[in-house]
Design an enzyme around this catalytic site. Structure first.
Site, PDB file in Angstrom:
ATOM      1  N   GLU A  97       0.597  -1.372  -0.104  1.00 55.18           N
ATOM      2  CA  GLU A  97      -0.175  -0.012   0.149  1.00 55.18           C
ATOM      3  C   GLU A  97       0.557   1.349  -0.157  1.00 55.18           C
ATOM      4  OE1 GLU A  97      -3.251   2.156   2.793  1.00 55.18           O
ATOM      5  OE2 GLU A  97      -3.583   0.210   2.698  1.00 55.18           O
ATOM      6  N   ASP A  99       0.231   5.115   0.335  1.00 53.77           N
ATOM      7  CA  ASP A  99      -1.035   5.951   0.837  1.00 53.77           C
ATOM      8  C   ASP A  99      -0.372   7.431   1.237  1.00 53.77           C
ATOM      9  OD1 ASP A  99      -2.152   4.186   1.772  1.00 53.77           O
ATOM     10  OD2 ASP A  99      -1.789   4.517   4.020  1.00 53.77           O
ATOM     11  N   GLU A 101      -3.204  10.345   2.863  1.00 50.81           N
ATOM     12  CA  GLU A 101      -4.720  10.905   3.976  1.00 50.81           C
ATOM     13  C   GLU A 101      -4.474  12.271   4.298  1.00 50.81           C
ATOM     14  OE1 GLU A 101      -4.729   7.966   6.479  1.00 50.81           O
ATOM     15  OE2 GLU A 101      -4.713   6.345   5.428  1.00 50.81           O
ATOM     16  N   HIS A 114      -0.591  13.007   5.423  1.00 50.79           N
ATOM     17  CA  HIS A 114      -0.071  11.652   6.070  1.00 50.79           C
ATOM     18  C   HIS A 114       0.257  11.080   5.059  1.00 50.79           C
ATOM     19  CE1 HIS A 114      -0.255   8.349   9.765  1.00 50.79           C
ATOM     20  NE2 HIS A 114      -0.321   8.222   8.622  1.00 50.79           N
ATOM     21  N   THR A 115       1.602  10.566   5.284  1.00 49.95           N
ATOM     22  CA  THR A 115       2.101   9.321   3.918  1.00 49.95           C
ATOM     23  C   THR A 115       2.822   8.295   5.192  1.00 49.95           C
ATOM     24  OG1 THR A 115       4.214  10.334   4.048  1.00 49.95           O
ATOM     25  CG2 THR A 115       2.501  11.127   2.621  1.00 49.95           C
ATOM     26  N   GLU A 126       5.181   5.970   8.645  1.00 49.17           N
ATOM     27  CA  GLU A 126       4.425   7.484   8.457  1.00 49.17           C
ATOM     28  C   GLU A 126       5.601   8.557   8.566  1.00 49.17           C
ATOM     29  OE1 GLU A 126       4.730   5.708  11.075  1.00 49.17           O
ATOM     30  OE2 GLU A 126       2.354   4.648  10.981  1.00 49.17           O
ATOM     31  N   TRP A 191      -9.652   9.844  15.601  1.00 49.97           N
ATOM     32  CA  TRP A 191      -8.009   9.645  16.058  1.00 49.97           C
ATOM     33  C   TRP A 191      -7.687  10.706  15.015  1.00 49.97           C
ATOM     34  CZ3 TRP A 191      -5.440   9.385  11.447  1.00 49.97           C
ATOM     35  CH2 TRP A 191      -5.961   8.551  10.483  1.00 49.97           C
ATOM     36  N   GLY A 195      -5.161  13.912  17.625  1.00 53.61           N
ATOM     37  CA  GLY A 195      -4.927  12.821  18.494  1.00 53.61           C
ATOM     38  C   GLY A 195      -7.341  12.765  19.042  1.00 53.61           C
TER      39      GLY A 195
END
Length: 287
Positions: A97, A99, A101, A114-115, A126, A191, A195
């Site tokens: 995968e 990503d 995001e 976010h990768t 991440e 999340w 957070g």
């Protein structure tokens, strides 16, 4: 931001024009009960999230290496709790995968990009960034360059991350499993924003993320066989630099990426004290 830095990023934007595919022909809705809609004669696609459900789509085709471009305009205003995704993935527990995001935030606060990279089911690689522009005001091009030696994440033509093939050092690399493109808009307020401290404000729903100019210059898997665009292998064999098949960062591209990482990276698994305490991942020790 310095004048030089703005010039570098502006120059990168000039080379980031994506050729548009057609969402009617190239994609199919996978969930959302009508909340995802193809628009503008197939040139665009809008995903919607409300309190009942989000939505998502996938490519009709599986790819094994390629350059995948998508222009996205993210949820505007108070997007806290929402997550917009654009990623490649295979199936199964040992899946690969790649990503992108986008984690929403309250009005006036920046999105988090976010990768992550999974290989043979193993992720936890991440890296997170703030963007140097407002991704809700206009469409921007997000690209995945995936070839046998590199996974390069780029924004408007500027590389922000280069995950290299270090299999010789025992690091798994996604190179044998065909992957489809997926995109989605969903609620993750447990999340996604600070957070999970900031929840989705449903009075602002429905939330909409817009996609356009999906382009896949890629090797297609069909019937167990790989079919690549004309000239891909020939360019590689001849040592050509124009093909994504053997694309890597130039000296200028590497310096530009390092500048982005110094200025805009907010999390790196390679330097997370909790991860480091368990042993630094092998690829983090390598340049």
């Amino acid at each position: 931001m310095t004048t030089v830095a703005i010039g570098i990023l502006a120059m990168a934007c000039l080379v980031a024009v994506a050729r548009g595919g057609n969402f009617f022909q190239d994609s199919e809705m996978t969930w959302g009960d009508g909340r995802g809609k193809v628009v503008d004669g197939g040139r665009g696609l809008d995903l919607t999230l409300d309190k009942t459900s989000g939505s998502g789509f996938q490519s009709k085709t599986e790819y094994l290496f390629g350059k995948i471009d998508m222009q996205i305009k993210l949820v505007p205003g108070n997007s806290a709790g929402t997550v917009t995704t654009f990623y490649l993935s295979s199936q199964g527990t040992a899946h690969d995968e790649i990503d992108f995001e986008f984690l929403g935030n309250v009005t006036g606060e920046p999105y988090t990009l976010h990768t992550n990279v999974f290989a043979k089911g193993q992720g936890q690689r991440e890296q997170q960034f703030r963007l140097w522009f407002d991704p809700t005001k206009a469409f921007h091009t997000y690209s995945i360059i995936w070839n046998p030696q590199h996974v390069i994440f780029a924004v408007d033509g500027t590389a922000i991350r280069d995950f290299k093939n270090h299999e010789a050092r025992g690091v798994s690399f996604p190179k044998s499993q065909p992957m489809r493109l997926y995109a989605s808009l969903w609620n993750a307020d447990d999340w996604a924003t600070q957070g999970g401290r900031v929840k989705t404000d449903w009075s602002k729903a429905p939330f909409v993320a817009s996609f356009r100019n999906f382009n896949a210059d890629a090797c297609v898997m069909s019937g167990g066989a790989q079919r690549c665009p004309a000239g891909t292998m020939e360019a590689s064999a001849a040592g050509g630099s124009g093909s994504w098949w053997n694309q890597e960062l130039s000296g200028m591209g590497y310096r530009r990426m390092r500048w982005v990482q110094r200025k805009f990276m907010i999390y790196n698994y390679c330097t997370d004290p909790k991860r480091v305490a368990q042993g630094v991942p092998a690829e983090c020790k390598l340049r």
